[in-house]
Design an enzyme around this catalytic site. Structure first.
Site, PDB file in Angstrom:
ATOM      1  N   LYS A   1       3.807 -15.257   3.809  1.00  0.00           N
ATOM      2  CA  LYS A   1       3.823 -16.115   2.602  1.00  0.00           C
ATOM      3  C   LYS A   1       5.277 -16.440   2.294  1.00  0.00           C
ATOM      4  CE  LYS A   1       1.532 -18.239  -0.702  1.00  0.00           C
ATOM      5  NZ  LYS A   1       0.750 -19.453  -0.389  1.00  0.00           N
TER       6      LYS A   1
ATOM      7  N   TYR B   1       0.808  -1.211   0.000  1.00  0.00           N
ATOM      8  CA  TYR B   1       0.000   0.000   0.000  1.00  0.00           C
ATOM      9  C   TYR B   1       0.850   1.272   0.000  1.00  0.00           C
ATOM     10  CZ  TYR B   1      -4.088  -2.892   1.104  1.00  0.00           C
ATOM     11  OH  TYR B   1      -5.101  -3.821   1.072  1.00  0.00           O
TER      12      TYR B   1
ATOM     13  N   ASP C   1     -11.011  -8.373   7.648  1.00  0.00           N
ATOM     14  CA  ASP C   1     -12.380  -8.322   7.145  1.00  0.00           C
ATOM     15  C   ASP C   1     -13.040  -9.698   7.220  1.00  0.00           C
ATOM     16  OD1 ASP C   1     -12.245  -5.651   6.686  1.00  0.00           O
ATOM     17  OD2 ASP C   1     -12.308  -5.744   4.508  1.00  0.00           O
TER      18      ASP C   1
ATOM     19  N   ASP D   1      -5.271  -6.534   6.011  1.00  0.00           N
ATOM     20  CA  ASP D   1      -6.494  -5.914   5.505  1.00  0.00           C
ATOM     21  C   ASP D   1      -7.526  -6.983   5.160  1.00  0.00           C
ATOM     22  OD1 ASP D   1      -8.341  -4.148   4.505  1.00  0.00           O
ATOM     23  OD2 ASP D   1      -7.144  -3.505   2.791  1.00  0.00           O
TER      24      ASP D   1
ATOM     25  N   ASP E   1      -2.658 -18.161   3.293  1.00  0.00           N
ATOM     26  CA  ASP E   1      -3.786 -18.900   2.739  1.00  0.00           C
ATOM     27  C   ASP E   1      -4.327 -19.920   3.735  1.00  0.00           C
ATOM     28  OD1 ASP E   1      -1.301 -20.063   2.422  1.00  0.00           O
ATOM     29  OD2 ASP E   1      -1.643 -20.795   0.394  1.00  0.00           O
TER      30      ASP E   1
END
Length: 370
Positions: free
Chosen positions: A192, A142, A252, A248, A224
């Site tokens: 990851k 970001y 959620d 992020d 994942d």
């Protein structure tokens, strides 16, 4: 105690939910003899409309001079075609950077009265859901370099660079371990590392930091797998720490397990006690001005403000207990409505919670409002 709070109501339902949170704060001030001084400033789409930029310098200056910041929500389709650097969301990224807020704290707790709103099977959530996601906030993709190029054949290529330094990983990981020490003593570090160099550095630094916290359980988990485990067995998690993009997405996902985005608060913190407190949901322009929004996430955000920025632990508990009590009595906004409950508006929900803080018992339920 006297505290100065910068207030950014923002766009869409932002003004409505912030008004209810301030109503609750004012009741706390009366009950516990505090003084909260509010200074309203602009950010987001409303700031762009008024000043031509989503984050005016006046807003930055006021926030930096305050003891804490309360934010509603920013953005909406009205500004979808605005130049990217002038979009409302860039104001949010800008204020986080200006305040050097590197840690976003997002609790995901399933209130017992809302168990029926959880989309997971009862046997999955029988052990409860009470976790915190610690998300690195001002690094990663970001905030990395972005480029879009077109070659001689007309092929367009876009690149977003995900960059992390060992220092950035170290400071956010320590936040997670310190929080785990005050909770159930368990940290899951999400990365990851089987693919990304930035994740391999993340894991290397996290392993170094865990040696300083021998009393905290530590686990590595690929992002994942974490996404899967959140719906398979969410009770295994206590504190999750991860980088900006992963955080992020995972936060959620975790919030929806609680039944509604309208229930989840957040705190963005840096190296000082000055923080930025906001609900994690968006500006919901489709219901703006209708008094239908759920203000609970914003009200719980001010509870986090009292706890983390003002060290008012008792006051924070009072707010959280008032929220739980109102839910136990069956009052619901539209997003968490279910059979047998009583539908209330945004302002009515704020009144119910504020009245409990003032030791005024809410009226008995009259039954569901059709």
């Amino acid at each position: 105690m006297n505290k100065n709070i910068a207030v950014i109501k923002g766009d869409g339902i932002g003004p409505e939910i912030v008004n209810e949170a301030i109503k609750v704060l004012n009741k706390i001030a009366e009950k516990k003899s505090h003084t909260f001084n509010y200074t309203e400033v602009l950010m987001g789409g409303c700031a762009y409309d008024a000043t031509g930029v989503p984050l005016p310098q006046e807003t930055i200056d006021t926030c930096l001079a305050s003891d804490s910041v309360l934010l509603g929500a920013v953005g909406g389709p009205k500004w979808d075609n605005v130049e990217p650097k002038l979009r409302p969301e860039s104001g949010l990224l800008g204020i986080r950077a200006a305040m050097q807020l590197f840690a976003n704290i997002r609790p995901a707790k399933l209130f017992p009265p809302l168990a029926d709103a959880c989309p997971l099977k009862n046997e999955i959530i029988k052990d409860g859901l009470d976790l915190v996601i610690v998300r690195e906030l001002i690094g990663g993709a970001y905030f990395g370099k972005r480029t879009t190029t077109v070659d001689d054949h007309g092929v367009k290529t876009a690149t977003d660079r995900m960059t992390y330094s060992d220092y950035e990983v170290e400071r956010i990981t320590k936040v997670a371990f310190e929080m785990a020490k005050k909770r159930r003593g368990k940290v899951h570090s999400i990365d990851k590392a089987n693919v990304l160099d930035s994740s391999r550095l993340w894991r290397e630094v996290a392993h170094k930091i865990k040696e300083e916290y021998k009393d905290v359980e530590y686990y590595d988990m690929l992002v994942d797998n974490c996404a899967m485990q959140l719906v398979r067995n969410p009770s295994q998690f206590d504190v999750i720490v991860t980088e900006n993009l992963f955080g992020d997405i995972l936060s959620d996902e975790a919030s929806m397990i609680t039944g509604s985005l309208g229930m989840i608060p957040s705190a963005s913190l840096g190296s000082t006690t000055v923080g930025l407190y906001e609900p994690i949901h968006g500006s919901a322009p489709d219901i703006a001005g209708t008094d239908k929004a759920n203000p609970i996430a914003t009200i719980l955000s001010v509870a986090m403000m009292l706890r983390y920025s003002f060290d008012m632990l008792e006051e924070a508990d009072i707010i959280e207990n008032a929220v739980n009590s109102v839910l136990e009595q069956g009052f619901r906004t539209a997003d968490i409505m279910s059979d047998g409950m009583e539908l209330v508006s945004c302002s009515e929900m704020g009144n119910l919670i504020a009245n409990l803080i003032e030791n005024i018992k809410p009226p008995a339920m009259l039954g569901r409002t059709e």
